[in-house]
Design a protein around this motif. Structure first.
Motif, mmCIF file in Angstrom:
data_model
loop_
_atom_site.group_PDB
_atom_site.id
_atom_site.type_symbol
_atom_site.label_atom_id
_atom_site.label_comp_id
_atom_site.label_asym_id
_atom_site.label_seq_id
_atom_site.Cartn_x
_atom_site.Cartn_y
_atom_site.Cartn_z
ATOM 1 N N THR A 149 0.906 -1.192 0.046
ATOM 2 C CA THR A 149 -0.009 -0.155 -0.103
ATOM 3 C C THR A 149 0.971 1.258 -0.034
ATOM 4 O OG1 THR A 149 -1.828 -1.256 1.240
ATOM 5 C CG2 THR A 149 -1.866 1.099 1.296
ATOM 6 N N TYR A 150 0.673 2.357 -0.972
ATOM 7 C CA TYR A 150 1.380 3.361 -1.063
ATOM 8 C C TYR A 150 0.324 4.635 -0.736
ATOM 9 C CZ TYR A 150 4.886 0.537 -3.097
ATOM 10 O OH TYR A 150 5.741 -0.550 -3.308
ATOM 11 N N LEU A 151 0.752 5.602 0.061
ATOM 12 C CA LEU A 151 -0.267 6.722 0.205
ATOM 13 C C LEU A 151 0.509 7.931 -0.197
ATOM 14 C CD1 LEU A 151 -2.697 7.433 2.049
ATOM 15 C CD2 LEU A 151 -1.116 7.776 3.860
ATOM 16 N N ASN A 152 0.000 8.568 -1.214
ATOM 17 C CA ASN A 152 0.478 9.656 -2.094
ATOM 18 C C ASN A 152 1.928 9.648 -2.345
ATOM 19 O OD1 ASN A 152 -1.928 11.286 -1.380
ATOM 20 N ND2 ASN A 152 -0.945 12.049 0.654
ATOM 21 N N HIS A 153 2.098 8.284 -3.114
ATOM 22 C CA HIS A 153 3.060 7.840 -3.670
ATOM 23 C C HIS A 153 4.351 7.320 -2.674
ATOM 24 C CE1 HIS A 153 1.215 9.315 -7.329
ATOM 25 N NE2 HIS A 153 1.279 10.597 -6.808
ATOM 26 N N GLU A 154 3.993 7.423 -1.280
ATOM 27 C CA GLU A 154 4.963 6.797 -0.303
ATOM 28 C C GLU A 154 4.588 5.499 0.061
ATOM 29 O OE1 GLU A 154 6.986 8.442 3.885
ATOM 30 O OE2 GLU A 154 5.536 9.873 2.736
ATOM 31 N N PHE A 155 5.494 4.599 0.398
ATOM 32 C CA PHE A 155 5.303 3.612 0.762
ATOM 33 C C PHE A 155 4.721 3.398 2.306
ATOM 34 C CE2 PHE A 155 6.578 -0.563 3.253
ATOM 35 C CZ PHE A 155 5.815 -1.338 2.542
ATOM 36 N N LEU A 156 3.328 2.928 2.491
ATOM 37 C CA LEU A 156 2.719 2.999 3.790
ATOM 38 C C LEU A 156 3.113 1.630 4.583
ATOM 39 C CD1 LEU A 156 0.843 3.941 5.876
ATOM 40 C CD2 LEU A 156 -1.119 2.945 4.659
ATOM 41 N N ASN A 157 2.772 0.626 4.042
ATOM 42 C CA ASN A 157 2.827 -0.774 4.730
ATOM 43 C C ASN A 157 2.444 -1.888 3.544
ATOM 44 O OD1 ASN A 157 3.117 -2.519 7.071
ATOM 45 N ND2 ASN A 157 0.971 -2.627 7.279
ATOM 46 N N SER A 158 2.799 -3.179 3.877
ATOM 47 C CA SER A 158 2.687 -4.340 3.133
ATOM 48 C C SER A 158 1.741 -5.205 4.085
ATOM 49 C CB SER A 158 3.841 -5.306 2.634
ATOM 50 O OG SER A 158 4.520 -4.613 1.920
ATOM 51 N N TYR A 159 0.579 -5.190 4.014
ATOM 52 C CA TYR A 159 -0.518 -5.650 4.816
ATOM 53 C C TYR A 159 -0.583 -7.429 4.344
ATOM 54 C CZ TYR A 159 -2.386 -1.037 5.951
ATOM 55 O OH TYR A 159 -2.377 0.125 6.402
ATOM 56 N N TRP A 160 -0.129 -7.981 5.175
ATOM 57 C CA TRP A 160 -0.232 -9.528 5.115
ATOM 58 C C TRP A 160 -1.599 -10.065 5.664
ATOM 59 C CZ3 TRP A 160 3.691 -13.624 7.544
ATOM 60 C CH2 TRP A 160 3.191 -14.925 6.970
ATOM 61 N N ALA A 161 -2.642 -10.354 5.117
ATOM 62 C CA ALA A 161 -3.921 -10.424 5.705
ATOM 63 C C ALA A 161 -5.082 -11.031 4.698
ATOM 64 C CB ALA A 161 -4.600 -8.900 6.007
ATOM 65 N N ASP A 162 -6.042 -11.277 5.186
ATOM 66 C CA ASP A 162 -7.287 -11.773 4.388
ATOM 67 C C ASP A 162 -7.760 -10.833 3.453
ATOM 68 O OD1 ASP A 162 -7.188 -14.324 5.733
ATOM 69 O OD2 ASP A 162 -8.934 -14.087 6.560
ATOM 70 N N GLY A 163 -7.250 -9.521 3.588
ATOM 71 C CA GLY A 163 -7.927 -8.599 2.710
ATOM 72 C C GLY A 163 -7.693 -7.273 3.179
ATOM 73 N N LEU A 164 -8.208 -6.049 2.678
ATOM 74 C CA LEU A 164 -7.999 -4.560 2.900
ATOM 75 C C LEU A 164 -9.240 -3.932 2.440
ATOM 76 C CD1 LEU A 164 -5.571 -2.767 4.329
ATOM 77 C CD2 LEU A 164 -5.258 -2.016 1.944
ATOM 78 N N ILE A 165 -9.647 -3.071 3.352
ATOM 79 C CA ILE A 165 -10.846 -2.233 2.904
ATOM 80 C C ILE A 165 -10.499 -0.646 2.840
ATOM 81 C CG2 ILE A 165 -13.311 -1.501 3.936
ATOM 82 C CD1 ILE A 165 -12.958 -3.986 5.764
ATOM 83 N N VAL A 166 -10.979 -0.140 2.039
ATOM 84 C CA VAL A 166 -10.720 1.359 1.932
ATOM 85 C C VAL A 166 -12.069 2.008 2.043
ATOM 86 C CG1 VAL A 166 -10.160 3.364 0.811
ATOM 87 C CG2 VAL A 166 -8.597 1.340 0.770
ATOM 88 N N SER A 167 -12.490 2.590 3.216
ATOM 89 C CA SER A 167 -14.042 2.924 3.411
ATOM 90 C C SER A 167 -13.969 4.475 3.568
ATOM 91 C CB SER A 167 -14.150 2.243 4.851
ATOM 92 O OG SER A 167 -15.463 2.779 5.289
ATOM 93 N N THR A 168 -15.095 4.811 3.145
ATOM 94 C CA THR A 168 -15.632 6.542 3.229
ATOM 95 C C THR A 168 -16.235 6.541 4.597
ATOM 96 O OG1 THR A 168 -17.817 5.830 2.453
ATOM 97 C CG2 THR A 168 -16.346 6.278 0.664
ATOM 98 N N PRO A 169 -16.599 7.606 5.076
ATOM 99 C CA PRO A 169 -17.270 7.865 6.271
ATOM 100 C C PRO A 169 -18.579 7.134 6.350
ATOM 101 C CG PRO A 169 -16.257 9.913 5.665
ATOM 102 C CD PRO A 169 -15.877 9.081 4.599
ATOM 103 N N THR A 170 -19.186 7.178 5.360
ATOM 104 C CA THR A 170 -20.590 6.673 5.219
ATOM 105 C C THR A 170 -20.507 5.147 5.454
ATOM 106 O OG1 THR A 170 -21.407 8.274 3.641
ATOM 107 C CG2 THR A 170 -22.604 6.116 3.746
ATOM 108 N N GLY A 171 -19.396 4.381 4.876
ATOM 109 C CA GLY A 171 -19.099 2.991 4.849
ATOM 110 C C GLY A 171 -18.534 2.573 6.301
ATOM 111 N N SER A 172 -18.311 3.562 7.273
ATOM 112 C CA SER A 172 -17.535 3.273 8.398
ATOM 113 C C SER A 172 -18.566 2.310 9.300
ATOM 114 C CB SER A 172 -17.047 4.670 9.216
ATOM 115 O OG SER A 172 -18.173 5.359 9.591
ATOM 116 N N THR A 173 -19.847 2.297 9.019
ATOM 117 C CA THR A 173 -20.780 1.431 9.786
ATOM 118 C C THR A 173 -20.901 0.237 9.091
ATOM 119 O OG1 THR A 173 -22.472 2.767 8.934
ATOM 120 C CG2 THR A 173 -21.792 3.427 10.986
ATOM 121 N N GLY A 174 -20.038 0.031 8.280
ATOM 122 C CA GLY A 174 -20.295 -1.281 7.397
ATOM 123 C C GLY A 174 -19.034 -2.317 7.623
ATOM 124 N N TYR A 175 -18.849 -2.806 6.521
ATOM 125 C CA TYR A 175 -17.589 -3.803 6.648
ATOM 126 C C TYR A 175 -16.543 -3.680 7.475
ATOM 127 C CZ TYR A 175 -15.063 -7.976 4.651
ATOM 128 O OH TYR A 175 -14.570 -8.976 4.747
#
Length: 291
Positions: free
Chosen positions: A163-189
């Motif tokens: 994962t890269y944030l504004n072209h800078e490396f953030l993290n390598s998530y070793w996981a079942d997956g990753l969610i990018v949520s809006t504020p509206t979606g914060s009450t969801g998955y």
């Protein structure tokens, strides 16, 4: 006034309210266009809808003042995808279960129609998440109200999401997956995976890992002006991408960039509709099961 209506099947207990809604619309001479899916369902269960106007694709929507979503939150997400850049305000009648987005109960449909005619409502603008890719992943509907999700396709091995944030490396998530949520979606998955609840107009996204291997990895709140680039590695050489209710399997050469859409979704809310009241009610805050 012209309105469009999209919906799914609903419980029999909601039937009299739905029938009354169509009778009210007819009496008030409000022109109605139904989604083909909802029209077929109404015909199957024998509800008289008094409308011959049908749309099957988003571009067939007529110049509606608003669109009604008849179902749960998932139906409202579909409705927003029908509207797209036309930004027709949407109101959700909750004939489903949870109802964070679809907040009008069936018994208040008549009140809703009156409020719509007299403009006694407010319009709530919500941020959308947009996906850019080297593939046409979602038939041109590359935006979502809730979240964009990457998940593994098999039942054994995890995936790695660089994962890269504004072209800078953030993290390598070793996981079942990753969610990018809006504020509206914060009450969801995202919430079910340990993410925080955001107020609807917070200018942020949430990056939430799904079952991360490293337990010190936690959800991260970033500004919604950020550009998030994702590179996925998988033993199966593929993974699942989801945008609200739409999903598809892609290979690990797929390029993915997540950012804020350049248009918003407009949700119609009744004047007594409060997000804080919804939170307390739906999440049972303050409820003591001992009493």
């Amino acid at each position: 006034m012209k309105i469009a209506i999209h919906g799914r099947n609903f419980n029999e207990s909601a039937r009299p309210f739905i029938e009354n809604m169509f009778n009210e619309l007819k009496q008030r001479k409000i022109e109605v266009q139904l989604s083909k899916q909802f029209r077929v369902f109404l015909d199957q269960i024998g509800i008289q809808h008094y409308s011959e106007l049908v749309y099957e694709r988003p571009e067939e929507l007529f110049d509606a003042k608003l669109i009604v979503s008849m179902g749960g939150d998932g139906t409202l997400l579909e409705t927003v995808s029908h509207v797209g850049r036309r930004v027709i305000p949407a109101v959700g009648i909750n004939t489903g279960r949870l109802g964070f987005l679809a907040t009008v109960p069936p018994e208040r449909i008549a009140d809703m129609i009156t409020a719509l005619e007299t403009n006694e409502f407010r319009v709530d603008e919500r941020t959308l998440v947009a996906i850019e890719s080297n593939l046409d992943l979602f038939d041109g509907l590359n935006f979502g109200l809730n979240d964009f999700t990457i998940t593994k396709t098999d039942t054994s091995s995890m995936i790695t999401v660089h994962t890269y944030l504004n072209h800078e490396f953030l993290n390598s998530y070793w996981a079942d997956g990753l969610i990018v949520s809006t504020p509206t979606g914060s009450t969801g998955y995202s919430l079910s995976c340990g993410g925080p609840v955001l107020m609807p107009h917070s200018q942020n996204f949430i990056i939430t890992p799904i079952s991360p291997h490293n337990l010190n990895v936690r959800p991260l709140i970033v500004e919604d002006t950020a550009v998030i680039r994702l590179e996925v590695k998988s033993r199966s050489n593929n993974f699942l991408v989801s945008l609200d209710a739409r999903s598809t399997i892609v290979d690990e050469n797929t390029q993915l960039t997540v950012k804020k859409a350049d248009f918003t979704a407009k949700l119609i809310k009744m004047k007594d509709d409060s997000f804080l009241n919804t939170l307390r009610s739906k999440l049972s805050w303050g409820l003591d099961m001992r009493n």
